[in-house]
Design a protein around this motif. Structure first.
Motif, PDB file in Angstrom:
ATOM      1  N   ALA A  63      67.120  79.056  26.027  1.00 31.83           N
ATOM      2  CA  ALA A  63      66.832  80.491  26.061  1.00 31.83           C
ATOM      3  C   ALA A  63      67.635  81.242  25.006  1.00 31.83           C
ATOM      4  O   ALA A  63      67.315  82.379  24.668  1.00 31.83           O
ATOM      5  N   GLY A  64      68.673  80.612  24.494  1.00 32.86           N
ATOM      6  CA  GLY A  64      69.509  81.289  23.496  1.00 32.86           C
ATOM      7  C   GLY A  64      70.678  82.039  24.107  1.00 32.86           C
ATOM      8  O   GLY A  64      71.311  82.855  23.444  1.00 32.86           O
ATOM      9  N   THR A  65      70.994  81.751  25.372  1.00 32.37           N
ATOM     10  CA  THR A  65      72.122  82.442  25.998  1.00 32.37           C
ATOM     11  C   THR A  65      73.445  81.704  25.793  1.00 32.37           C
ATOM     12  O   THR A  65      74.500  82.229  26.129  1.00 32.37           O
ATOM     13  N   LEU A  66      73.374  80.480  25.268  1.00 33.56           N
ATOM     14  CA  LEU A  66      74.590  79.706  24.969  1.00 33.56           C
ATOM     15  C   LEU A  66      74.343  79.004  23.630  1.00 33.56           C
ATOM     16  O   LEU A  66      73.278  78.440  23.431  1.00 33.56           O
ATOM     17  N   PRO A  67      75.309  79.057  22.704  1.00 35.74           N
ATOM     18  CA  PRO A  67      75.092  78.308  21.460  1.00 35.74           C
ATOM     19  C   PRO A  67      74.974  76.815  21.776  1.00 35.74           C
ATOM     20  O   PRO A  67      75.708  76.296  22.628  1.00 35.74           O
ATOM     21  N   ALA A  68      74.051  76.154  21.082  1.00 34.21           N
ATOM     22  CA  ALA A  68      73.817  74.729  21.353  1.00 34.21           C
ATOM     23  C   ALA A  68      75.104  73.916  21.217  1.00 34.21           C
ATOM     24  O   ALA A  68      75.342  72.980  21.978  1.00 34.21           O
ATOM     25  N   ASP A  69      75.948  74.302  20.272  1.00 36.49           N
ATOM     26  CA  ASP A  69      77.188  73.552  20.053  1.00 36.49           C
ATOM     27  C   ASP A  69      78.136  73.575  21.252  1.00 36.49           C
ATOM     28  O   ASP A  69      78.941  72.666  21.420  1.00 36.49           O
ATOM     29  N   ARG A  70      78.037  74.627  22.060  1.00 35.20           N
ATOM     30  CA  ARG A  70      78.901  74.719  23.234  1.00 35.20           C
ATOM     31  C   ARG A  70      78.508  73.698  24.289  1.00 35.20           C
ATOM     32  O   ARG A  70      79.298  73.391  25.178  1.00 35.20           O
ATOM     33  N   ALA A  71      77.288  73.175  24.194  1.00 30.54           N
ATOM     34  CA  ALA A  71      76.806  72.225  25.204  1.00 30.54           C
ATOM     35  C   ALA A  71      76.972  70.781  24.748  1.00 30.54           C
ATOM     36  O   ALA A  71      76.477  69.874  25.383  1.00 30.54           O
ATOM     37  N   ARG A  72      77.659  70.558  23.632  1.00 27.81           N
ATOM     38  CA  ARG A  72      77.822  69.172  23.197  1.00 27.81           C
ATOM     39  C   ARG A  72      79.248  68.883  22.749  1.00 27.81           C
ATOM     40  O   ARG A  72      80.026  69.794  22.504  1.00 27.81           O
ATOM     41  N   MET A  73      79.535  67.594  22.626  1.00 23.59           N
ATOM     42  CA  MET A  73      80.860  67.175  22.149  1.00 23.59           C
ATOM     43  C   MET A  73      80.673  65.856  21.408  1.00 23.59           C
ATOM     44  O   MET A  73      79.754  65.081  21.711  1.00 23.59           O
ATOM     45  N   LEU A  74      81.523  65.617  20.437  1.00 20.38           N
ATOM     46  CA  LEU A  74      81.461  64.347  19.723  1.00 20.38           C
ATOM     47  C   LEU A  74      81.900  63.228  20.669  1.00 20.38           C
ATOM     48  O   LEU A  74      82.922  63.351  21.348  1.00 20.38           O
ATOM     49  N   ILE A  75      81.143  62.148  20.697  1.00 21.29           N
ATOM     50  CA  ILE A  75      81.458  61.032  21.586  1.00 21.29           C
ATOM     51  C   ILE A  75      82.851  60.472  21.283  1.00 21.29           C
ATOM     52  O   ILE A  75      83.635  60.203  22.196  1.00 21.29           O
ATOM     53  N   LYS A  76      83.178  60.372  19.996  1.00 18.44           N
ATOM     54  CA  LYS A  76      84.483  59.810  19.612  1.00 18.44           C
ATOM     55  C   LYS A  76      85.659  60.676  20.045  1.00 18.44           C
ATOM     56  O   LYS A  76      86.791  60.207  20.076  1.00 18.44           O
ATOM     57  N   ASP A  77      85.386  61.949  20.310  1.00 16.90           N
ATOM     58  CA  ASP A  77      86.455  62.821  20.803  1.00 16.90           C
ATOM     59  C   ASP A  77      86.734  62.585  22.285  1.00 16.90           C
ATOM     60  O   ASP A  77      87.731  63.075  22.808  1.00 16.90           O
ATOM     61  N   VAL A  78      85.844  61.872  22.958  1.00 17.33           N
ATOM     62  CA  VAL A  78      85.975  61.719  24.413  1.00 17.33           C
ATOM     63  C   VAL A  78      86.315  60.279  24.801  1.00 17.33           C
ATOM     64  O   VAL A  78      87.156  60.049  25.658  1.00 17.33           O
ATOM     65  N   ILE A  79      85.669  59.316  24.177  1.00 15.82           N
ATOM     66  CA  ILE A  79      85.936  57.928  24.578  1.00 15.82           C
ATOM     67  C   ILE A  79      87.223  57.425  23.906  1.00 15.82           C
ATOM     68  O   ILE A  79      87.681  57.987  22.909  1.00 15.82           O
ATOM     69  N   ASP A  80      87.790  56.383  24.490  1.00 12.52           N
ATOM     70  CA  ASP A  80      88.968  55.737  23.902  1.00 12.52           C
ATOM     71  C   ASP A  80      88.450  54.684  22.911  1.00 12.52           C
ATOM     72  O   ASP A  80      88.019  53.604  23.295  1.00 12.52           O
ATOM     73  N   THR A  81      88.493  55.032  21.635  1.00  9.95           N
ATOM     74  CA  THR A  81      87.873  54.163  20.623  1.00  9.95           C
ATOM     75  C   THR A  81      88.656  52.861  20.427  1.00  9.95           C
ATOM     76  O   THR A  81      88.165  51.941  19.781  1.00  9.95           O
ATOM     77  N   ASN A  82      89.855  52.759  21.003  1.00  7.64           N
ATOM     78  CA  ASN A  82      90.565  51.474  20.988  1.00  7.64           C
ATOM     79  C   ASN A  82      89.948  50.492  21.980  1.00  7.64           C
ATOM     80  O   ASN A  82      90.062  49.276  21.824  1.00  7.64           O
ATOM     81  N   ARG A  83      89.322  51.030  22.969  1.00  6.51           N
ATOM     82  CA  ARG A  83      88.753  50.180  24.016  1.00  6.51           C
ATOM     83  C   ARG A  83      87.235  50.062  23.958  1.00  6.51           C
ATOM     84  O   ARG A  83      86.668  49.077  24.428  1.00  6.51           O
ATOM     85  N   VAL A  84      86.595  51.115  23.436  1.00  2.70           N
ATOM     86  CA  VAL A  84      85.123  51.126  23.420  1.00  2.70           C
ATOM     87  C   VAL A  84      84.638  51.233  21.990  1.00  2.70           C
ATOM     88  O   VAL A  84      85.055  52.125  21.246  1.00  2.70           O
ATOM     89  N   ASN A  85      83.771  50.303  21.617  1.00  7.99           N
ATOM     90  CA  ASN A  85      83.146  50.308  20.303  1.00  7.99           C
ATOM     91  C   ASN A  85      81.895  51.177  20.370  1.00  7.99           C
ATOM     92  O   ASN A  85      81.042  50.962  21.227  1.00  7.99           O
ATOM     93  N   PHE A  86      81.807  52.174  19.498  1.00  9.66           N
ATOM     94  CA  PHE A  86      80.638  53.061  19.538  1.00  9.66           C
ATOM     95  C   PHE A  86      79.683  52.750  18.390  1.00  9.66           C
ATOM     96  O   PHE A  86      80.093  52.682  17.231  1.00  9.66           O
ATOM     97  N   ILE A  87      78.410  52.575  18.706  1.00 12.73           N
ATOM     98  CA  ILE A  87      77.375  52.375  17.684  1.00 12.73           C
ATOM     99  C   ILE A  87      76.392  53.533  17.762  1.00 12.73           C
ATOM    100  O   ILE A  87      75.799  53.772  18.817  1.00 12.73           O
ATOM    101  N   GLU A  88      76.249  54.253  16.638  1.00 11.45           N
ATOM    102  CA  GLU A  88      75.265  55.343  16.596  1.00 11.45           C
ATOM    103  C   GLU A  88      73.945  54.749  16.138  1.00 11.45           C
ATOM    104  O   GLU A  88      73.765  54.466  14.949  1.00 11.45           O
ATOM    105  N   ASP A  89      73.069  54.527  17.064  1.00  9.63           N
ATOM    106  CA  ASP A  89      71.797  53.885  16.737  1.00  9.63           C
ATOM    107  C   ASP A  89      70.823  54.118  17.894  1.00  9.63           C
ATOM    108  O   ASP A  89      71.227  54.513  18.987  1.00  9.63           O
ATOM    109  N   THR A  90      69.558  53.858  17.633  1.00 15.01           N
ATOM    110  CA  THR A  90      68.520  54.084  18.629  1.00 15.01           C
ATOM    111  C   THR A  90      68.053  52.755  19.195  1.00 15.01           C
ATOM    112  O   THR A  90      67.718  51.839  18.453  1.00 15.01           O
ATOM    113  N   VAL A  91      68.040  52.675  20.510  1.00 12.77           N
ATOM    114  CA  VAL A  91      67.559  51.462  21.179  1.00 12.77           C
ATOM    115  C   VAL A  91      66.040  51.420  21.060  1.00 12.77           C
ATOM    116  O   VAL A  91      65.366  52.424  21.300  1.00 12.77           O
TER     117      VAL A  91
END
Lengths: 409, 409
Positions: free
Chosen positions: A53-81
């Protein structure tokens, strides 16, 4: 070093909770963990009605995955299944190719279900992901911006039809009801020129709530100019509007609109079906410990899982709440699963449901009996939203991305 | 009480300065003054490139007319002029009908001139007024929002072709160059996927500036990713782009684009021509005291007036600067004109010209010789913008609507 490989597909509520919680229940040598997601960000799917609806900027509803997961323990692959080869223990990714797993957690999200309604897929926008809701917002604003420049004014381009009066549809209507007056001011348009019409096939909206809460929601939204066409279905989507009618009647009515948003149905991700799993509306009916029958090393959680309610034997609705509980359950039991030990069955603990009706207003039912409406329900909604962030990323994430004004933002 | 009636058509720079200054040169009993404008607001036409690109909210570029004029002295009619009956001393308004005048000040603005280029009128957006630039902004954002949702990605929808490398075209390119990276971040698009192409028929852009200033402008804009196709004209506008080529050549090239903005030509308002005045590109060549030859009671100022430069005998370009001077001149001489006394001829005092190249950058020439570029030119641009507001509405308006950060905004 032959650590079992745990592969998590999707970084929605289920995938993100799994990717952050599993490392807390396993030692670094117990397993290698990989998370695959088509974007490098996680978004709050339950907030999508707001950027739509435009009542919240889209960026406020997202976060970078690498900012949240522990990248020492979890390997992240940006790809489409693209496919799960369940009999070969492999997953095919668009860019990376094939990836092996020992244990698979399918946490792929939902897709819109259009039920073959003519023209709907081509002409309606859907509240599906961050890309789709950004387009809804821009589509509506674009229509408003065009209006005064038309040689022959087509008033209907300002109209918005929302198909579906379930949770997402109503929450979107609530945001729209707040947003439309802003847009009218911004683009010098009289509020009376804009129709917002909800079309819902059932006799009423929000069937999961009590009658008096539904009545409250309808009254509040009608006061803000929303029209309800309950008991009506969209029979066809056309270039300039929708044809609606009662399900068993030949009589139809046309509602002209410049924007059509479809929230009338969801199904599990098509990849699950494409991969040969037995599905109902794209969802696999899982075992009581959330595995695929016959595939002990594949777990399905979230929007692609049918989890039967033992009391009714019908599946629970797929919600963020149940998904988060499924992922939490799975994380706690993953060690036992790796060791082949039996685990307790998953039990859903229904904390309640709150539906937003726009800024400062909501209806809800909590702990199975307490009804809330208005500001108290709206406050509860924010608490629920922030509670997830606290669970996912701790106090820091909650303060950074949460909705309660704990810090000035 | 038979006060002469002064009727001012249009609330652009000319009409607004006239409506605020004339009351200062006339007593309340000397004349009744009426201002007609199709909107209830006045906007900064020289700022339109900013809301067009989305670097300034459209509301910052406008103000309510009633907040600026003295409504005790000036009667404001919100209506659209459809015809001037010059031999009957009447003006026809769309809603109000006919209005009498004794003295008429025609301060109607410009229109885009499309020179009959095929498809341009239908497919190109123009920087013309607040409505048109709001649509440009939303059109561009809509294209960005659509991109990730396309089943087959059409990269060209992100491309923007700007026709015309004059003042407006270049200032718009400057804003776009700043805005595109923001949009790319907001919509997860690689900056390299977006082409911004300027098509200008002359061998170079900005012919009114010295070569070294033009070279500076081209270099700065190219550094920010703008491509220039000088010496090329748009031969046709198509659904998905433009056909360009050299003026005297059969060879053509297609540039695919999702947005086409035309800044390549302006003309006077069609109402002047429709009303039977003798015009060249919609403009009347006025006498040395800005009257219509043969009609002593009709003054034309601004975009519909050809004011010959006595040195070259060619008309001055129609700019905000000359319009403001014309309106100021007219206001000072209105009493003499009412009394039938002769007035001194209008003399244009060229203070210089500054073209913005986007935030913090500009080129300019002031006092006929001093060249400026970069931040000093950008600062001068803001001073020019604010000087007008000071002149129009005093310190209060300048602080409220100005661009210099004199108050935190």
């Amino acid at each position: 070093m032959n650590k079992p490989k745990i592969l998590i597909l999707g970084a929605g509520y289920g995938g993100m909770i799994s990717a952050t919680k599993i490392p807390k229940h396993l030692g670094a040598n117990d397993a290698s963990i990989t998370l695959v997601n088509k974007h490098n960000y996680h978004y709050q799917a339950t907030w999508l009605h707001e950027p739509a609806a435009g009542t919240l900027p889209a960026d406020r509803a997202r976060m970078l995955i690498k900012d949240v997961i522990d990248t020492n323990r979890v390997n992240f692959i940006e790809d489409t299944v693209t496919l799960i080869k369940k009999d070969e223990n492999k997953v095919v990714l668009e860019k990376t190719g094939e990836v092996d797993y020992d244990y698979l957690i399918v946490a792929l999200g939902f897709e819109s279900a259009t039920f073959g309604i003519k023209g709907l897929k081509e002409r309606a926008l859907t509240i599906e992901d961050l890309n789709s809701v950004r387009q809804i917002r821009e589509h509506i604003e674009y229509q408003f911006s065009r209006y005064h420049n038309m040689e022959t004014k087509e008033d209907h381009i300002l109209n918005i039809v929302v198909g579906g009066g379930g949770f997402t549809g109503v929450e979107f209507l609530g945001e729209l009801a707040n947003r439309i007056p802003e847009l009218c001011r911004e683009y010098d348009i009289d509020r009376q020129q804009v129709r917002v019409v909800n079309v819902e096939g059932s006799p009423t909206i929000l069937p999961m709530f009590d009658k008096d809460l539904v009545a409250y929601a309808i009254q509040r939204l009608e006061e803000k100019g929303v029209e309800f066409k309950c008991g009506h279905v969209i029979k066809e989507c056309q270039e300039d509007g929708v044809i609606i009618g009662r399900r068993d009647s030949e009589e139809t009515e046309k509602i002209k609109a410049g924007t059509i948003v479809w929230t009338g149905g969801v199904r599990g991700n098509h990849i699950v079906e494409d991969s040969g799993f037995e599905v109902v509306r794209g969802r696999v009916t899982v075992t009581e410990d959330l595995r695929v029958p016959g595939y002990d090393n594949i777990f399905i959680i979230g929007d692609c899982a049918n989890v039967p309610n033992p009391e009714t034997e019908r599946p629970y609705p797929t919600t963020a709440q149940i998904t988060i509980q499924e992922a939490t359950y799975l994380s706690k039991n993953i060690k036992k699963a790796l060791n082949g030990e039996p685990v307790e069955p998953f039990i859903f603990n229904d904390m309640g449901t709150v539906a937003s009706l726009g800024h400062g207003d909501a209806i809800g039912i909590i702990f199975g009996k307490t009804k809330l409406k208005g500001t108290s329900a709206a406050a509860m909604k924010k608490i629920i939203d922030d509670r997830y962030l606290l669970k996912l990323g701790g106090v820091g994430l909650m303060l950074k991305k949460g909705k309660l004004n704990l810090l000035s933002k």
